[in-house]
Design a protein around this motif. Structure first.
Motif, PDB file in Angstrom:
ATOM      1  N   ASP A  36       0.848  -1.155  -0.036  1.00  0.00           N
ATOM      2  CA  ASP A  36      -0.003  -0.079  -0.163  1.00  0.00           C
ATOM      3  C   ASP A  36       0.848   1.200   0.082  1.00  0.00           C
ATOM      4  O   ASP A  36       0.487   2.275  -0.726  1.00  0.00           O
TER       5      ASP A  36
ATOM      6  N   THR B 876     -16.274   4.012  -4.969  1.00  0.00           N
ATOM      7  CA  THR B 876     -15.710   3.158  -5.868  1.00  0.00           C
ATOM      8  C   THR B 876     -16.981   2.092  -6.543  1.00  0.00           C
ATOM      9  O   THR B 876     -18.034   2.425  -6.092  1.00  0.00           O
ATOM     10  N   HIS B 878     -17.702  -0.743  -5.923  1.00  0.00           N
ATOM     11  CA  HIS B 878     -18.254  -1.265  -4.859  1.00  0.00           C
ATOM     12  C   HIS B 878     -19.165  -0.675  -4.142  1.00  0.00           C
ATOM     13  O   HIS B 878     -20.455  -0.929  -3.608  1.00  0.00           O
ATOM     14  N   ASP B 883     -20.081  -3.930  -8.201  1.00  0.00           N
ATOM     15  CA  ASP B 883     -19.050  -5.276  -8.359  1.00  0.00           C
ATOM     16  C   ASP B 883     -19.232  -6.023  -9.526  1.00  0.00           C
ATOM     17  O   ASP B 883     -18.200  -6.613  -9.892  1.00  0.00           O
ATOM     18  N   LYS B 888     -12.347  -9.645 -11.668  1.00  0.00           N
ATOM     19  CA  LYS B 888     -11.598 -10.219 -10.949  1.00  0.00           C
ATOM     20  C   LYS B 888     -10.245 -10.781 -11.627  1.00  0.00           C
ATOM     21  O   LYS B 888      -9.080 -10.997 -11.236  1.00  0.00           O
ATOM     22  N   HIS B 899      -8.126  -0.487  -5.089  1.00  0.00           N
ATOM     23  CA  HIS B 899      -9.168  -1.160  -4.535  1.00  0.00           C
ATOM     24  C   HIS B 899      -8.647  -2.174  -3.476  1.00  0.00           C
ATOM     25  O   HIS B 899      -9.654  -2.552  -2.811  1.00  0.00           O
ATOM     26  N   ALA B 900      -7.326  -2.435  -3.251  1.00  0.00           N
ATOM     27  CA  ALA B 900      -6.912  -3.635  -2.277  1.00  0.00           C
ATOM     28  C   ALA B 900      -6.336  -2.508  -1.252  1.00  0.00           C
ATOM     29  O   ALA B 900      -5.929  -2.942  -0.149  1.00  0.00           O
ATOM     30  N   ARG B 901      -6.574  -1.050  -1.304  1.00  0.00           N
ATOM     31  CA  ARG B 901      -6.035  -0.261  -0.321  1.00  0.00           C
ATOM     32  C   ARG B 901      -6.862  -0.421   0.991  1.00  0.00           C
ATOM     33  O   ARG B 901      -8.001  -0.487   0.894  1.00  0.00           O
ATOM     34  N   THR B 905     -11.060  -0.926   1.352  1.00  0.00           N
ATOM     35  CA  THR B 905     -11.718  -2.361   1.871  1.00  0.00           C
ATOM     36  C   THR B 905     -12.213  -2.319   3.326  1.00  0.00           C
ATOM     37  O   THR B 905     -12.815  -3.258   3.723  1.00  0.00           O
ATOM     38  N   ARG B 906     -12.026  -1.089   3.789  1.00  0.00           N
ATOM     39  CA  ARG B 906     -12.611  -1.153   5.370  1.00  0.00           C
ATOM     40  C   ARG B 906     -14.117  -1.185   5.329  1.00  0.00           C
ATOM     41  O   ARG B 906     -14.842  -0.613   4.285  1.00  0.00           O
ATOM     42  N   GLU B 907     -14.812  -1.327   6.582  1.00  0.00           N
ATOM     43  CA  GLU B 907     -16.039  -1.256   6.688  1.00  0.00           C
ATOM     44  C   GLU B 907     -16.506   0.025   6.983  1.00  0.00           C
ATOM     45  O   GLU B 907     -15.487   0.869   7.207  1.00  0.00           O
TER      46      GLU B 907
END
Ligand code: ZN
Lengths: 95, 1006
Positions: A36, B876, B878, B883, B888, B899-901, B905-907
């Motif tokens: 990251d 995003t 998402h 999605d 993928k 998108h992987a940061r 990805t957090r709630e």
């Protein structure tokens, strides 16, 4: 208003151009493997020097092409203009 | 008697042309060639306004652009113009001028009011007073406006017009005095393209203010010969009445040419002003110098002027604004004013704060019988409906105080001189450095900025002697032309009469009086326009505003519209003297543009009214206009918003249009969509990188929807792209995003992937787009085309080429309403023809033309997003519940890695959901906040906001629907949320899936 020397068109008023910040930031090729922090550096972080700055410009109201320029941010003097893909020219030491 | 201060002879005025004018309703006369100032002074009018803060009576101080006091309201609406500098305004027949700062009244001098106000307005008054609650500002502001009286703006639209010109001179010379004329001559003779700019109507500058001789003849002869030669040069342009306002980067300068300001408004057919935009290879600044007033007790009384201004009024306008003159000076130059005035028979006394004057000056003045009082100062000014007398006292040894008894000298005019300041404004604007001149106690231009090659010549360069001015001008003109690529030789003149220079100047930044500074009623002004005194500067020092930039803002010194032309050096001197430092140690503030205020008219030029902004119209625009369509602006486009029938408002029209599309069929002008033609062997590869889904296998005849992300992973555009043929695609973008998307693609292709073989062309304006939507769409289109519309062979997300209404067309079976739909693309020139044919063919089904508002409702019923409305650059795919469109399998596409940061990805991110208000008739305003808990007053914790909200005829037989972004929205389905409207009332709504109509998506495929 500055004057820029578009490598394709010649000298024109700044109003025909747009600056896009720091140049020579290549897009990483192995994006999946980057952590990251490294990806964040690429996406978000740019230098902001007082002095020599290599930067990207477009000739929007002209040939619509991208090029690079070397500008002294303290004096607004341009030291070089060159096409993308060309080697960054060496200019005088930071003032 | 009229014009009783007009001298019997002399001046550049035309005495055969009498002009009538009025000042505050009083009828007066002057001559052609007068300024408003010289005409008023010819009539003995000194009192022309009241000061900004203290409301003290004020009169003329200067004869040129440095005048701080004489700002007037000119003419009546719609031509009325505030803040007109009377020293620059040429007189014309029937000119109407009014004083604009005359509270309580121009003539009434209420000392009680003055001192009352004075106590209320020390330095830093604004900062100190307005620390109070912000609400009070409105009250203060009204009082200040009333008291300050900075003129009135016109209320009617400006009936005049204005223009712009662009020029590229080799040498631009600023200032038409001796140095500027000489520079233009040297440069012009080389063949260089020269523009010479002069602020006033006449070239000659200081030569018009004195009686100098050049080559044995009056200087006017040299001026005339020089102008004649310059006018004969085809590459030279002489611009009088033109003020250089801005000196910007790379020798880009703007100048306001006053073409109609010297005429009665409404009588000129041409533009009133023209703004010249000049890009000069070299600039020669020959802007002259301003005299510095002496800062002595009550130096602001009307009748106290600058010494050289009196000389200018005498020589240029034939006006001596008094009969008994006292000249108060710290240098030799003011002796010229005394000697010339004495020559007219006026009674003249010189008060010189020095122990001795220069030999030549002293003997010349004594020779014409002028009394010279040395080592003395004016310590008081008696003013009572006119200047009556001055008090003069001897200075003590170091000049810090006065001694003995005051001597009263009767007078009606005082000329003061504290030395000269080169006009550095433009050099300073050009980012040039300054150099200190110790003998003259002033700054002159130093090193110039590398990006603004310029030269200074003459008095603005610190050369105050006429011969030096001419020499510097000739040399600068030649040097500038040479540097611009011409072969130039400096011109020259012989035998110039020597001028009385400054001589030995005695800097006395604050002239002492019989009271310590700031005590008693007397005031020592250094800044007249903003009414700031030497005592204010000392107060600022005591209160810690030591930096010169802080002092300036705290006392407002140099911040009025004269940009400190007369006040800056004096302020530095006062501060330096108080701190026991030199002026260079104190520092200097920067002069900002504009040099003189610029009118909005000149700035705007012809870019106003219909020409303010370009307008883009679709090929069907005229049809919509004829049908009474209502338009809205979308970017530069005019788009039809709805087509009201008689008696319908927008709500009723949109309700009807929405219902009709789903019940039968509607037609929509989609021509503004961005369209990009993409070709080349790497075209599919490019699409695969630009969009989040898979593109490598899209076959000719097929369409696909795509989302475009930036590298942050956020949605920034969407649209449908069709495969036209192998290696050939037609991409559509949002209307507003067309240019941005093409720029984005070009950026990658040019800078990152230059080896890829793919080319993009904007074709947005080449295609007209007619979208037919609704259950009857197929029947309508079938009657116009040879394309096989069979639902099994021409499927949803297919496209076909063929004839529609006799025109070659591409028909895309795509839908933004969720209905069976066809988007007909035809060359733009056939747009209206095909549109009319569709409209006619649809009549059996009551086809309804609908606009963007209905389009918005219909897509919201289906939960389709509008990028930029339902997303805002932080969403995003998402977050938008999309999605399904993010591959993928693809190893890379723009924005994928983001998108992987962790933050993505957090709630707890905001997510797009639907809202149904408990009361189906309540349409939530877009932007309404969803809050965690209702409280009586803000702040309340915000959970999200409404992005789209409409009344829908197609949901539950008619009810409101909304889309919103809500924190953790996907997990709150079925929950009830609170929303607070602007009026404080709160509304409850249920969180639902944002697809309100045809959840299975059967209709578009039918
Ligand atoms: Zn170009």
């Amino acid at each position: 208003m500055l004057i820029l020397d578009c490598p394709w068109c010649g000298t024109r008023d700044q109003s025909e151009f747009h600056c896009h910040g720091e140049a020579h930031i290549a897009r990483p090729t192995d994006t999946e493997k980057m952590d990251d922090k490294a990806w964040g550096e690429y996406v978000f972080f740019r230098t902001n020097p007082k002095g020599i700055h290599y930067e990207r410009w477009t000739h929007d109201h002209g040939c619509k092409r991208w090029f690079n320029a070397v500008r002294n941010t303290a004096t607004d003097e341009f030291l070089a203009f060159y096409k993308p893909g060309e080697k960054a020219p060496a200019v005088g030491s930071d003032q | 008697m009229s014009q009783k201060f007009r001298l019997p002879a002399g001046g550049r005025v035309n005495r055969s042309k009498l002009l009538n004018f009025s000042f505050d309703g009083q009828q007066l006369q002057g001559y052609e060639g007068d300024t408003l100032a010289s005409a008023l002074l010819a009539n003995g009018v000194h009192l022309i306004g009241r000061s900004f803060k203290y409301h003290r009576p004020r009169g003329f101080m200067a004869a040129g652009p440095e005048e701080p006091n004489a700002l007037m309201q000119l003419e009546k609406d719609p031509y009325t113009q505030p803040n007109t500098r009377a020293t620059l305004q040429e007189l014309y027949e029937d000119l109407e001028a009014d004083s604009q700062n005359r509270w309580p009244s121009l003539k009434l001098d209420i000392s009680a009011v003055n001192s009352l106000v004075a106590r209320a307005l020390p330095a830093g008054f604004y900062y100190k007073t307005f620390m109070a609650p912000a609400k009070m500002w409105m009250t203060y502001e009204k009082i200040i406006r009333k008291a300050a009286g900075l003129g009135v703006s016109p209320k009617a639209p400006d009936p005049d017009w204005y223009d712009h010109r662009h020029e590229y001179p080799d040498v631009l010379v600023v200032g038409g005095g001796p140095a500027g004329l000489a520079a233009a001559l040297s440069a012009g003779r080389s063949g260089a393209r020269v523009i010479l700019v002069e602020q006033t109507q006449e070239f000659g500058g200081s030569l018009l203010s004195d009686n100098a001789e050049i080559e044995g003849a009056p200087a006017q002869q040299w001026i005339d010969a020089t102008l004649a030669e310059l006018q004969s040069m085809p590459e030279v342009q002489l611009l009088n009445r033109t003020t250089l306002t801005h000196y910007l980067d790379y020798n880009y300068l703007t100048a306001a040419q006053h073409l109609g300001d010297h005429m009665k408004p409404g009588t000129s057919k041409g533009p009133r002003q023209c703004l010249w935009k000049l890009r000069a290879k070299r600039v020669v600044l020959a802007t002259g110098a301003y005299e510095r007033p002496l800062v002595f007790a009550d130096n602001d009384r009307p009748g106290v002027m600058m010494a050289n201004a009196i000389r200018t009024f005498q020589h240029r306008y034939g006006v001596l604004p008094g009969r008994e003159l006292v000249v108060f000076t710290n240098n030799d130059s003011a002796y010229s004013t005394a000697i010339d005035a004495a020559g007219t028979g006026a009674s003249v006394t010189i008060v010189d704060c020095r122990k001795a004057a220069g030999d030549i000056a002293q003997s010349a003045a004594s020779g014409v019988g002028i009394e010279i009082i040395l080592n003395s100062a004016i310590t008081g000014v008696k003013y009572s409906s006119g200047l009556k007398s001055v008090d003069v006292m001897s200075l003590n040894a170091d000049g810090t105080g006065v001694q003995g008894q005051p001597r009263v000298i009767n007078c009606d005019l005082v000329g003061s001189s504290g030395g000269w300041n080169p006009v550095l404004n433009l050099h300073s604007q050009s980012k040039g450095k300054l150099r200190w001149m110790e003998a003259e106690q002033t700054y002159a231009p130093g090193v110039t900025a590398s990006i603004n090659p310029s030269l200074s010549a003459g008095a603005c360069n610190g050369a105050f002697d006429l011969a030096d001015c001419l020499d510097e001008g000739f040399a600068a003109g030649a040097k500038a032309a040479t540097e611009a690529g011409f072969e130039a030789i400096a011109g020259s003149v012989n035998a110039v009469t020597p001028t009385l220079g400054v001589g030995e100047l005695r800097a006395l930044w604050v002239v002492p009086c019989d009271h310590p500074l700031g005590q008693g009623k007397k005031k020592h002004f250094h800044e007249f326009q903003n009414d700031a005194t030497a005592a204010d500067l000392l107060l600022a020092q005591r209160e810690g505003y030591v930096s010169v930039e802080h002092t300036k803002r705290y006392t407002t010194t140099g911040m009025a519209n004269d940009q400190g032309k007369t006040s800056n050096i004096n302020a530095l001197g006062v501060v330096a003297q108080a701190r026991g430092e030199s002026i260079p140690q104190v520092g200097i503030t920067t002069f900002r543009p504009p040099f003189e205020p610029l009118t909005f008219g000149a700035i705007v030029g012809q870019n106003c009214k219909d020409l303010f902004h370009m307008v883009r119209k679709t090929p069907m625009h005229s049809w919509a206009e004829e049908q009474g369509g209502v338009f809205e602006d979308v970017g530069d486009w005019k788009r039809t918003r709805y087509y009201p029938r008689a008696g319908e408002d927008m709500h009723a029209a949109v309700y009807r249009e929405c219902a009709q599309v789903r019940q039968s069929v509607g037609m929509f002008d989609g021509s503004t969509l961005g369209k990009i033609d993409i070709q080349g062997p790497d075209a599919a590869w490019l699409l695969n990188m630009l969009y989040t889904n898979a593109w490598l296998k899209l076959a000719p005849g097929k369409c696909r929807y795509g989302l475009m992300l930036n590298e942050h992973g956020m949605v920034f555009d969407d649209g449908v792209t069709a495969c036209i043929a192998e290696n050939h695609y037609h991409m559509t973008t949002t209307t507003g995003g067309a240019a941005r998307v093409l720029g984005w693609i070009e950026e990658w292709l040019q800078t990152e992937w230059p080896e890829k073989k793919v080319w993009c062309t904007s074709v947005s304006e080449q295609w007209a787009v007619i979208a037919i939507n609704g259950p009857k769409a197929r029947e309508v289109l079938a009657s116009l085309t040879d394309i096989d519309l069979d639902a099994e062979s021409f499927k949803f997300m297919d496209w076909r080429a063929g004839k529609v209404a006799g025109v070659d067309a591409r028909v895309y079976r795509i839908s933004f309403t969720g209905e069976c739909a066809y988007e007909i693309n035809v060359p733009a020139r056939y747009g209206r023809h095909v549109w009319e044919q569709v409209h006619a063919a649809g009549q059996p089904h009551d086809i309804v033309p609908y606009g963007t508002e209905t389009m918005h409702v219909l897509r919201a019923e289906k939960g389709f997003i509008i990028v930029g409305q339902d997303s805002d650059g932080t969403m995003t795919p998402h977050d938008l519940a999309m999605d399904w469109i993010v591959s993928k399998a693809k190893p890379d596409f723009l924005g994928k890695r983001s998108h992987a940061r962790a933050d993505i990805t957090r709630e707890g991110r905001k997510q797009l959901i639907g809202l149904l208000t408990d009361d189906p008739q309540v349409v939530l305003p877009e932007g309404t906040h969803i809050i965690a808990e209702v409280k009586p007053a803000p702040p309340m914790k915000m959970l999200g906001h409404v992005t789209s909200s409409y009344m829908s005829p197609n949901v539950d037989g008619g009810r409101s629907i909304a889309m919103a972004v809500l924190k953790d929205g996907f997990n709150r389905m079925g929950e009830s949320v609170d929303l607070v409207l602007l009026d404080g009332t709160h509304v409850t709504a249920k969180v639902v899936d944002p697809v309100f109509v045809d959840k299975e998506g059967l209709r578009s495929r039918s």
